[in-house]
Design a protein around this motif. Structure first.
Motif, short mmCIF file in Angstrom:
data_model
loop_
_atom_site.label_atom_id
_atom_site.label_comp_id
_atom_site.label_asym_id
_atom_site.label_seq_id
_atom_site.Cartn_x
_atom_site.Cartn_y
_atom_site.Cartn_z
N ASP A 31 0.87 -1.18 0.00
CA ASP A 31 0.00 0.00 0.00
C ASP A 31 0.90 1.23 0.00
O ASP A 31 1.52 1.55 1.01
N THR A 33 0.09 4.29 -0.18
CA THR A 33 -0.60 5.50 0.25
C THR A 33 0.33 6.37 1.09
O THR A 33 0.88 5.91 2.09
N HIS A 35 0.32 10.12 2.96
CA HIS A 35 -0.54 11.23 3.34
C HIS A 35 0.10 12.59 3.06
O HIS A 35 -0.59 13.54 2.68
N ASP A 101 6.32 8.14 -6.64
CA ASP A 101 5.08 8.63 -6.03
C ASP A 101 5.33 9.91 -5.23
O ASP A 101 4.44 10.76 -5.11
N GLU A 165 2.96 7.83 8.58
CA GLU A 165 2.85 7.14 7.30
C GLU A 165 2.87 5.63 7.54
O GLU A 165 3.80 4.92 7.16
#
Length: 294
Positions: A31, A33, A35, A101, A165
Motif C-alpha cells: 500500500d 498511500t 498522506h 510517487d 505514514e
C-alpha cells in the motif's frame, strides 16, 4: 561457548527455507498511500533514493559474483540466483515506485559495469586457492551489506511511523526488512562453515585480511559522489550519532572470523574510517553548497 559445526546440508536447507518462507514481494501487495508526500520526501527522500538504487544494482552484483567465482558451488548459486536476486529486485522496484510517487526521479542503477578491481581479482580466480579467498571476501561483504540494510530499514520504518505514514512503514518497508536478516544469516553461516572446514590455509587468511583492508567499500559506493550520498543516509537516519556502534554492528562477522586472533579489536579500523570519510564527504558537500537534491 564453541560455535556449533555448520554442515553444507544445513547451509543448503537454510537457502531452501528462505525461498519457501520469503518469496519475492509482489508489487501489488504493498500500500503506497502517502498522506504527506512533501514531508516524506523532505525527511527521507535521499534514503529511499539510495536504497532503491542499491537494491536495483543486484544484477551487476550477480555479474561480479560470476566474475569472482567462476566455479561457484550449487548452494551459492541457488542462493544468489533463486532467492537473493529475485527478492532484491522486488525491493528495488517497490522503493523506486515509492520515490516516484513522492515526486522524485526514478533510480539510475548501474547494472552492467563491473569495477576494475573485481575484474583483476576475477582474472586470478580460476586458481582454486585464489577463488577460495574471493569466496570468503564475498561472504564478508554480503554480511556487512545486509546488516547495514537491516539497520537502515529499521530506522526508516521508525521514522515513517513517527510521520504517521503507517501504510508505507508497514506494507512497504516492513516486508523488505523482514527478508534482509535471512540474507545476513546465509553469509554468516557460509563464512563460518568455510573456516570450520579448514578450507583456507593460514596464508590465504592473511591474504584475505590484506585484501579486505584495502578493498573495503560501503554498500552502494562505487562512483564519485556516492560516498557523500552514503554519508547523508547515515546522518539522516541518525546512525552517525554513534559511528563506532554502527561500525561494530556491520562488521561483526569479519571481526569474529577474519580477525579472531586480534584480541581486543572491537571495530576493524578500515570500516570505521570508511564511515567517517562518508560522513565527512557529506558535510563537505553541505558546506560547499553542493548537497544532492532530495
Amino acid at each position: 561457548m564453541p560455535r556449533a559445526t555448520i554442515t553444507p546440508q544445513q547451509l543448503r536447507d537454510h537457502v531452501l527455507q528462505l525461498g519457501e518462507k520469503h518469496p519475492p514481494i509482489p508489487l501489488d501487495s504493498v500500500d503506497r498511500t502517502v498522506h504527506d508526500p512533501s514531508a516524506v520526501r523532505e525527511a527521507f527522500g535521499p534514503v529511499i533514493s539510495y536504497l532503491s538504487r542499491v537494491e536495483l544494482e543486484v544484477d551487476r552484483n550477480v555479474l561480479e559474483l560470476l566474475t569472482l567465482l567462476p566455479d561457484v558451488d550449487e548452494t551459492d548459486r541457488l542462493f544468489f540466483a533463486d532467492v537473493w536476486q529475485p527478492q532484491e529486485i522486488q525491493h528495488g522496484l517497490i522503493l523506486d515506485r515509492l520515490q516516484q510517487d513522492l515526486g522524485m526521479e526514478p533510480a539510475e542503477p548501474n547494472t552492467t559495469v563491473v569495477s576494475p578491481k573485481i575484474r583483476v581479482l576475477g582474472a586470478l580466480a580460476h586458481l582454486r586457492p585464489v577463488q577460495e579467498v574471493a569466496r570468503l571476501l564475498y561472504y564478508l561483504t554480503g554480511a556487512a551489506t545486509e546488516r547495514s540494510a537491516v539497520l537502515a530499514y529499521n530506522r526508516l520504518s521508525e521514522g515513517l511511523e513517527r510521520l504517521g505514514e503507517t501504510a508505507t512503514a508497514r506494507t512497504v518497508v516492513a516486508p523488505i526488512k523482514q527478508q534482509e536478516p535471512g540474507h545476513f544469516a546465509y553469509y554468516r553461516l557460509a563464512a563460518t562453515q568455510m573456516l570450520q572446514a579448514g578450507l583456507l590455509a593460514p596464508w590465504q587468511l592473511r591474504l584475505t585480511q590484506v585484501l579486505r583492508r584495502r578493498s573495503f567499500a560501503l554498500v552502494g559506493v562505487n562512483r564519485p559522489g556516492q560516498e557523500a550520498d552514503y554519508g547523508r543516509v547515515v546522518q539522516t537516519l541518525g546512525l552517525g550519532d554513534d559511528l563506532e556502534s554502527f561500525a561494530r554492528d556491520i562488521s561483526r562477522v569479519e571481526r569474529e572470523l577474519l580477525w579472531a586472533g586480534h584480541k581486543g579489536m572491537e571495530v576493524p579500523g578500515y570500516v570505521l574510517a570508511a564511515l567517517r570519510d562518508a560522513v565527512g564527504a557529506h558535510r563537505e558537500r553541505l558546506a560547499t553548497g553542493g548537497a544532492a537534491p532530495a
